[in-house]
Structure formats: structure tokens, C-alpha cells
Design a protein around this motif. Structure first.
Motif, mmCIF file in Angstrom:
data_model
loop_
_atom_site.group_PDB
_atom_site.id
_atom_site.type_symbol
_atom_site.label_atom_id
_atom_site.label_comp_id
_atom_site.label_asym_id
_atom_site.label_seq_id
_atom_site.Cartn_x
_atom_site.Cartn_y
_atom_site.Cartn_z
ATOM 1 N N THR A 110 0.853 -1.185 0.000
ATOM 2 C CA THR A 110 0.000 0.000 0.000
ATOM 3 C C THR A 110 0.893 1.241 0.000
ATOM 4 O OG1 THR A 110 -0.083 0.127 2.402
ATOM 5 C CG2 THR A 110 -1.772 -1.227 1.333
ATOM 6 N N GLY A 111 0.299 2.399 -0.201
ATOM 7 C CA GLY A 111 1.063 3.642 -0.271
ATOM 8 C C GLY A 111 1.794 3.964 1.009
ATOM 9 N N SER A 112 1.143 3.765 2.170
ATOM 10 C CA SER A 112 1.791 4.080 3.440
ATOM 11 C C SER A 112 2.957 3.131 3.726
ATOM 12 C CB SER A 112 0.781 4.044 4.585
ATOM 13 O OG SER A 112 0.213 2.761 4.727
ATOM 14 N N GLU A 113 2.877 1.886 3.225
ATOM 15 C CA GLU A 113 3.986 0.942 3.405
ATOM 16 C C GLU A 113 5.205 1.391 2.598
ATOM 17 O OE1 GLU A 113 1.731 -3.268 4.262
ATOM 18 O OE2 GLU A 113 1.870 -2.572 2.191
ATOM 19 N N VAL A 114 4.975 1.868 1.382
ATOM 20 C CA VAL A 114 6.081 2.347 0.555
ATOM 21 C C VAL A 114 6.744 3.552 1.211
ATOM 22 C CG1 VAL A 114 6.712 3.307 -1.690
ATOM 23 C CG2 VAL A 114 5.054 1.451 -1.559
ATOM 24 N N LYS A 115 5.939 4.472 1.750
ATOM 25 C CA LYS A 115 6.483 5.652 2.430
ATOM 26 C C LYS A 115 7.320 5.245 3.639
ATOM 27 C CE LYS A 115 4.382 9.158 0.278
ATOM 28 N NZ LYS A 115 5.012 10.365 -0.197
ATOM 29 N N SER A 116 6.842 4.274 4.413
ATOM 30 C CA SER A 116 7.600 3.779 5.568
ATOM 31 C C SER A 116 8.921 3.155 5.133
ATOM 32 C CB SER A 116 6.780 2.749 6.341
ATOM 33 O OG SER A 116 5.681 3.343 6.946
ATOM 34 N N LEU A 117 8.881 2.388 4.051
ATOM 35 C CA LEU A 117 10.113 1.769 3.549
ATOM 36 C C LEU A 117 11.112 2.828 3.092
ATOM 37 C CD1 LEU A 117 8.823 -1.325 1.544
ATOM 38 C CD2 LEU A 117 9.903 -1.280 3.794
ATOM 39 N N ARG A 118 10.634 3.891 2.483
ATOM 40 C CA ARG A 118 11.536 4.967 2.049
ATOM 41 C C ARG A 118 12.207 5.632 3.253
ATOM 42 N NH1 ARG A 118 11.639 5.053 -3.128
ATOM 43 N NH2 ARG A 118 9.774 4.802 -4.383
ATOM 44 N N GLU A 119 11.520 5.641 4.398
ATOM 45 C CA GLU A 119 12.123 6.167 5.628
ATOM 46 C C GLU A 119 12.993 5.134 6.326
ATOM 47 O OE1 GLU A 119 8.953 7.636 8.076
ATOM 48 O OE2 GLU A 119 8.749 9.471 6.908
ATOM 49 N N GLY A 120 12.972 3.880 5.856
ATOM 50 C CA GLY A 120 13.807 2.827 6.431
ATOM 51 C C GLY A 120 13.219 2.155 7.651
ATOM 52 N N ASN A 153 7.865 -6.871 9.437
ATOM 53 C CA ASN A 153 7.364 -5.694 10.156
ATOM 54 C C ASN A 153 7.766 -4.426 9.404
ATOM 55 O OD1 ASN A 153 6.637 -3.713 11.955
ATOM 56 N ND2 ASN A 153 7.484 -4.762 13.734
ATOM 57 N N ILE A 154 6.773 -3.799 8.777
ATOM 58 C CA ILE A 154 6.976 -2.498 8.132
ATOM 59 C C ILE A 154 6.244 -1.497 9.012
ATOM 60 C CG2 ILE A 154 6.543 -1.079 6.106
ATOM 61 C CD1 ILE A 154 6.726 -3.610 4.417
ATOM 62 N N GLY A 155 6.997 -0.652 9.697
ATOM 63 C CA GLY A 155 6.446 0.271 10.676
ATOM 64 C C GLY A 155 5.404 1.205 10.092
ATOM 65 N N SER A 156 4.617 1.786 10.966
ATOM 66 C CA SER A 156 3.550 2.677 10.506
ATOM 67 C C SER A 156 4.128 4.020 10.060
ATOM 68 C CB SER A 156 2.514 2.881 11.601
ATOM 69 O OG SER A 156 3.116 3.447 12.731
ATOM 70 N N TYR A 157 3.438 4.642 9.135
ATOM 71 C CA TYR A 157 3.826 5.939 8.588
ATOM 72 C C TYR A 157 3.016 7.003 9.313
ATOM 73 C CZ TYR A 157 4.736 9.563 5.106
ATOM 74 O OH TYR A 157 5.116 10.717 4.481
ATOM 75 N N LYS A 158 3.701 7.905 9.989
ATOM 76 C CA LYS A 158 3.035 8.892 10.859
ATOM 77 C C LYS A 158 1.993 9.733 10.125
ATOM 78 C CE LYS A 158 5.632 8.105 14.519
ATOM 79 N NZ LYS A 158 5.613 6.672 14.621
ATOM 80 N N ALA A 159 2.304 10.195 8.918
ATOM 81 C CA ALA A 159 1.398 11.095 8.206
ATOM 82 C C ALA A 159 0.167 10.385 7.644
ATOM 83 C CB ALA A 159 2.145 11.792 7.080
ATOM 84 N N ALA A 160 0.130 9.048 7.641
ATOM 85 C CA ALA A 160 -1.006 8.314 7.074
ATOM 86 C C ALA A 160 -2.217 8.351 7.987
ATOM 87 C CB ALA A 160 -0.613 6.877 6.786
ATOM 88 N N SER A 161 -2.029 8.536 9.276
ATOM 89 C CA SER A 161 -3.062 8.594 10.315
ATOM 90 C C SER A 161 -4.170 7.560 10.114
ATOM 91 C CB SER A 161 -3.623 10.008 10.444
ATOM 92 O OG SER A 161 -4.302 10.390 9.270
ATOM 93 N N VAL A 162 -5.288 7.918 9.563
ATOM 94 C CA VAL A 162 -6.439 7.023 9.437
ATOM 95 C C VAL A 162 -6.203 5.933 8.396
ATOM 96 C CG1 VAL A 162 -8.900 6.930 8.887
ATOM 97 C CG2 VAL A 162 -7.974 8.899 10.089
ATOM 98 N N PHE A 163 -5.457 6.235 7.345
ATOM 99 C CA PHE A 163 -5.272 5.303 6.236
ATOM 100 C C PHE A 163 -4.002 4.463 6.387
ATOM 101 C CE2 PHE A 163 -7.518 9.051 4.692
ATOM 102 C CZ PHE A 163 -8.713 8.461 4.320
ATOM 103 N N ASP A 164 -3.546 4.286 7.610
ATOM 104 C CA ASP A 164 -2.317 3.543 7.871
ATOM 105 C C ASP A 164 -2.532 2.039 7.674
ATOM 106 O OD1 ASP A 164 0.331 3.422 8.416
ATOM 107 O OD2 ASP A 164 0.154 3.729 10.573
ATOM 108 N N HIS A 165 -1.455 1.286 7.622
ATOM 109 C CA HIS A 165 -1.491 -0.153 7.402
ATOM 110 C C HIS A 165 -1.181 -0.899 8.697
ATOM 111 C CE1 HIS A 165 2.715 1.088 6.948
ATOM 112 N NE2 HIS A 165 3.000 -0.098 7.461
ATOM 113 N N LEU A 166 -1.473 -2.203 8.717
ATOM 114 C CA LEU A 166 -1.080 -3.064 9.837
ATOM 115 C C LEU A 166 0.391 -3.431 9.651
ATOM 116 C CD1 LEU A 166 -4.165 -5.437 9.901
ATOM 117 C CD2 LEU A 166 -3.658 -3.577 11.491
#
Length: 162
Positions: free
Chosen positions: A42-52, A74-87
Motif C-alpha cells: 500500500t502507499g503508506s507501506e512504501v512511504k515507511s520503507l523509504r524512511e527505512g 514488520n513495516i512500521g507505521s507511517y506517521k502522516a497516514a493517520s487514518v489510512f495507515d497499514h497493519l
């Protein structure tokens, strides 16, 4: 840009940015084969991966039906995704050719192999995972690896002294 439209690094090789590596896997398992697979994210997972923000320490891949899934990565949560975040540890579909999935699934079923992710990285802007077809090491195998590493280290020291 090349004629095919893909951006490549100078010299023609693909640009690779390593996100995380599963160092424990090489200690616990003997890697017999390696394979590169894409990930359905998902988009928030890609953003988290870009942050490492990722960890592969307990991850493994498992065939389910005619597909292969990456579990416990374990791909950590992306702070800016808020409601649309992933597990963080949800199962993620691995993108492979059918023949590769069938061949590896047969080895897992028949010969007692495990599919372990070794490295998670971006290649030309796309998230990829290097999978290893692994067999678990026993205590003697680990001791043998440590002994080989120590002798190599001693040889390197002796060469440096000369």
C-alpha cells in the motif's frame, strides 16, 4: 532515461538502495537458492520503507494456494497516514512468475525447506525482496561456520603482519 523508459544509473546497471537486511537468517539457515521478488504494497507501506522503517528478523514466506505471501515482515507505521495507515505485520503478496512459485512451493512441501527473506531493497524505485530457499542449520553446522570464520580472520591477520 534509456530508450525503454526506465531510469538507470550510469554504466547501465540498476540503482539499488538497501532498506534492511536479515543478518540472522545467514546464521540460522543454509541458503541453497536465491530469488528476487516484487511486493504488493500500500502507499503508506512504501512511504515507511523509504524512511527505512522495516524489520525482517522473524519474517518468512509461505505458499497459499497458487500464490506466495510474505508473513511477519514488520513495516512500521507511517506517521502522516493517520487514518489510512497499514497493519505493520500483515501478510504481503509476493510477485513472482507462476513457474517459480510452483517450483519453490514443491520444495517447501517435499524436502523441508523454508523460504526466508534475506534483503529488502528498492531497485529502480520499486520495492523488492531477495528470498532464500533455506534449510535450517543444526548446532554442529553453526560451530563449523564459526570455526571457518575464525581461521579466515587469523589468516588475514597473518597476511597483514607480513
Amino acid at each position: 532515461m534509456t530508450s525503454s523508459g526506465k531510469s538507470k544509473a550510469p554504466g547501465g546497471e540498476a540503482r539499488v538502495k538497501v532498506i534492511t537486511e536479515n543478518r540472522r537468517a545467514r546464521f540460522d539457515y543454509t541458503v541453497d537458492e536465491k530469488l528476487e521478488a516484487g511486493l504488493a504494497l500500500t502507499g503508506s507501506e512504501v512511504k515507511s520503507l523509504r524512511e527505512g522503517i522495516a524489520n525482517l528478523s522473524d519474517a518468512y514466506a509461505l505458499p497459499k494456494g497458487s500464490e506466495l505471501f510474505l508473513l511477519n515482515a514488520n513495516i512500521g507505521s507511517y506517521k502522516a497516514a493517520s487514518v489510512f495507515d497499514h497493519l505493520p505485520t500483515r501478510g504481503r503478496k509476493l510477485l513472482l512468475h507462476r513457474a517459480e512459485i510452483d517450483r519453490w512451493a514443491a520444495k517447501v512441501r517435499e524436502r523441508g525447506y523454508s523460504i526466508i527473506p534475506l534483503v529488502l531493497y528498492f531497485k529502480n524505485g520499486r520495492a523488492k525482496v531477495e528470498l532464500g530457499l533455506c534449510r535450517g542449520k543444526n548446532h554442529e553446522d553453526r560451530r563449523q561456520d564459526i570455526k571457518e570464520r575464525e581461521t579466515k580472520r587469523e589468516m588475514d591477520r597473518a597476511l597483514r603482519r607480513r
